[in-house]
Enzyme design. Structure first.
Site, short mmCIF file in Angstrom:
data_model
loop_
_atom_site.label_atom_id
_atom_site.label_comp_id
_atom_site.label_asym_id
_atom_site.label_seq_id
_atom_site.Cartn_x
_atom_site.Cartn_y
_atom_site.Cartn_z
N HIS A 184 0.81 -1.22 0.00
CA HIS A 184 0.00 0.00 0.00
C HIS A 184 0.84 1.27 0.00
O HIS A 184 0.48 2.26 0.63
CB HIS A 184 -0.95 0.02 1.19
CG HIS A 184 -2.16 -0.84 1.03
ND1 HIS A 184 -3.08 -0.67 0.02
CD2 HIS A 184 -2.59 -1.90 1.76
CE1 HIS A 184 -4.04 -1.57 0.13
NE2 HIS A 184 -3.77 -2.34 1.17
N HIS A 284 -6.07 -3.85 -10.96
CA HIS A 284 -6.57 -3.34 -9.68
C HIS A 284 -8.06 -3.13 -9.80
O HIS A 284 -8.57 -2.67 -10.82
CB HIS A 284 -5.89 -2.01 -9.35
CG HIS A 284 -6.44 -1.35 -8.13
ND1 HIS A 284 -7.34 -0.31 -8.18
CD2 HIS A 284 -6.21 -1.60 -6.81
CE1 HIS A 284 -7.64 0.07 -6.94
NE2 HIS A 284 -6.98 -0.70 -6.10
#
Length: 374
Positions: A184, A284
Site C-alpha cells: 500500500h 486493480h
C-alpha cells in the site's frame, strides 16, 4: 444509433454511469477514482455535452477526441472517460447480443482466478484467516503485512513485525499456495529494500506497491536491490505512464485499473505492451459488482491477465443492484455469457444505497509527521 442521455449515479461508495441510446440500449460503466467520486461525477456531466448525439459505437474515435482535445488529462478525467468507455463497450456488445469478451477476441479462459485477502489483528488471527481461505478453495492469497500500529513503529520494528506476519501465514498454509503482499505504498525505498530481502525465504508471488507511485526511478532502484517480483501501477492512469513503467524493466506485474486507466480501449493496449515484455497484468479493482463484471470480461479475453482482485463476490452489499450476481466457485469467478458486461443492472435499486463520501484522514508517524501512504 445515437446517445440520448448520460446519467452518473453516486451509489454507496461507488460511481456508476448509465449511457442511454435512441435504440433503447443502455450501457453501464463504473469509475475507479474511489477517493474523489464527486469530482468524477461532475466531469462526466461536463463530458456528456460532447457524447450526447454521438454514435456510441465509435469508441476509439471518442477516446481520441477527448484525450487530444483537452490536453489536460489526469486521474479525474481518466476515471470519467474510463467509466464512459466501459459503458460504450457494453452498448456495442449488447447491440450485437454478445458478451464484451467476444468483441475483444474471444475467450482465452473460462474462469478468472481470484485471490483472497488474509486479515487479522494478531498473528494467530492472520494464520486462521489464511487457513480458512484455503479451506474455502482459494489457492492464491494476499495480505498487507502490517498491523494497525505500523506507522508508530520505527523501521526495524516495522520490518520485524511484517516478517513475523508473513512467516505465520506461510506456516499455516504450507508451501503450495500462492502468497502475495500488498504494501500500500507505505515504505520509503530503504525500508522496501530491508523488508524485501527479509522476505526471500517465504516464496512471495508478488511484492505490490512498496513505494508511492510518483517515481519510476525510485522503483527501479528498489528492483535492483530486491529479488522479488514487483507489482505496480494501480494509481497510474495513462497508456504513456504504463509504457514508461513497462520499459523501466522494474516490474513483473502491472496493476492497471480498467475503471481508471481508460476502460477497455486503453487497458487492452496496456496489456498488449506488457505481453510483449512478458509482464503479467493483474488489474486493480475496487467498487461495485458492476466493476467486477466488467473486469471479468477483460480477464476472459486477455492472455497475460493471470489474477483477479478479490471484491467480495458472494457477499458484496451492492449485489442487490444486479438481476443475477456473479458466480464464485473454488476460488474462480465464472465468466458470464450474457450480452455486454454480462450482468443486468437494476436501476430502480440504485437510489436505495445513498452515497457515502470518503473523508481525508491522515496517518501519522510517532513524531507527528505524515506517513508515506495513500
Amino acid at each position: 444509433m445515437k446517445i440520448t442521455r448520460i446519467q452518473p449515479f453516486l451509489v454507496r461508495n461507488c460511481m456508476l454511469v448509465r449511457v442511454y441510446t435512441d435504440a433503447g440500449i443502455v450501457g453501464t460503466g463504473e469509475a475507479g477514482l474511489w477517493a474523489h467520486h464527486r469530482w468524477v461525477y461532475e466531469a462526466i456531466q461536463d463530458l456528456a455535452e460532447y457524447y450526447v448525439g454521438q454514435d456510441p459505437r465509435r469508441i476509439e474515435h471518442h477516446a481520441q477526441v477527448i484525450a487530444r482535445q483537452t490536453h489536460f488529462m489526469g486521474s479525474v478525467l481518466s476515471a470519467a472517460t474510463s467509466a464512459l468507455d466501459i459503458a460504450l463497450w457494453d452498448i456495442l456488445a449488447r447491440s450485437v447480443d454478445l458478451p464484451i469478451y467476444q468483441l475483444l477476441g474471444g475467450k482465452v479462459r473460462d474462469k478468472a482466478r481470484v485471490f483472497a485477502n488474509v486479515v487479522g489483528d494478531t498473528l494467530e488471527a492472520r494464520a486462521e484467516s489464511a487457513r480458512q481461505q484455503v479451506s474455502d478453495g482459494y489457492q492464491s492469497l494476499r495480505t498487507t503485512p502490517f498491523f494497525s500500529n505500523w506507522a508508530q513503529q520505527n523501521a526495524t520494528q516495522r520490518v520485524k513485525a511484517a516478517v513475523e506476519i508473513v512467516a505465520a501465514i506461510r506456516e499455516a498454509i504450507g508451501d503450495e499456495v500462492d502468497l502475495g503482499l500488498e504494501i500500500h505504498r507505505n515504505l520509503p525505498p530503504e525500508e522496501a529494500i530491508m523488508l524485501g530481502n527479509e522476505l526471500l525465504p517465504f516464496r512471495i508471488l508478488y511484492y505490490e506497491d512498496p513505494l508511492a507511485p510518483e517515481s519510476f526511478e525510485a522503483l527501479a532502484y528498489v528492483a535492483r536491490h530486491v529479488n522479488l517480483p514487483l507489482a505496480f501501477g494501480e494509481r497510474n492512469y495513462s497508456l504513456y505512464q504504463f509504457r514508461d513503467l513497462i520499459h523501466s524493466g522494474s516490474v513483473s506485474w502491472i496493476r492497471a485499473d480498467l475503471s481508471l486507466a481508460g476502460g477497455y480501449t486503453q487497458v487492452r493496449k496496456i496489456a498488449a505492451l506488457a505481453e510483449a515484455s512478458f509482464i503479467s497484468i493483474f488489474p486493480h479493482l475496487m467498487g461495485s459488482p458492476v466493476n467486477t463484471a466488467a473486469f471479468v470480461q477483460f480477464d476472459a479475453a486477455t492472455p497475460n491477465c493471470v489474477l483477479h482482485e478479490s471484491n467480495r463476490v458472494l457477499d458484496h452489499p451492492l449485489n442487490e443492484i444486479l438481476e443475477q450476481p456473479l458466480t464464485l466457485e473454488d476460488g474462480y469467478i465464472l465468466i458470464p455469457d450474457g450480452p455486454g458486461i454480462g450482468v443486468e443492472v437494476r436501476e430502480d435499486k440504485l437510489s436505495q444505497f445513498p452515497f457515502e463520501p470518503r473523508t481525508i484522514q491522515g496517518r501519522f508517524r510517532a513524531d507527528g509527521s505524515v506517513s508515506n501512504t495513500g
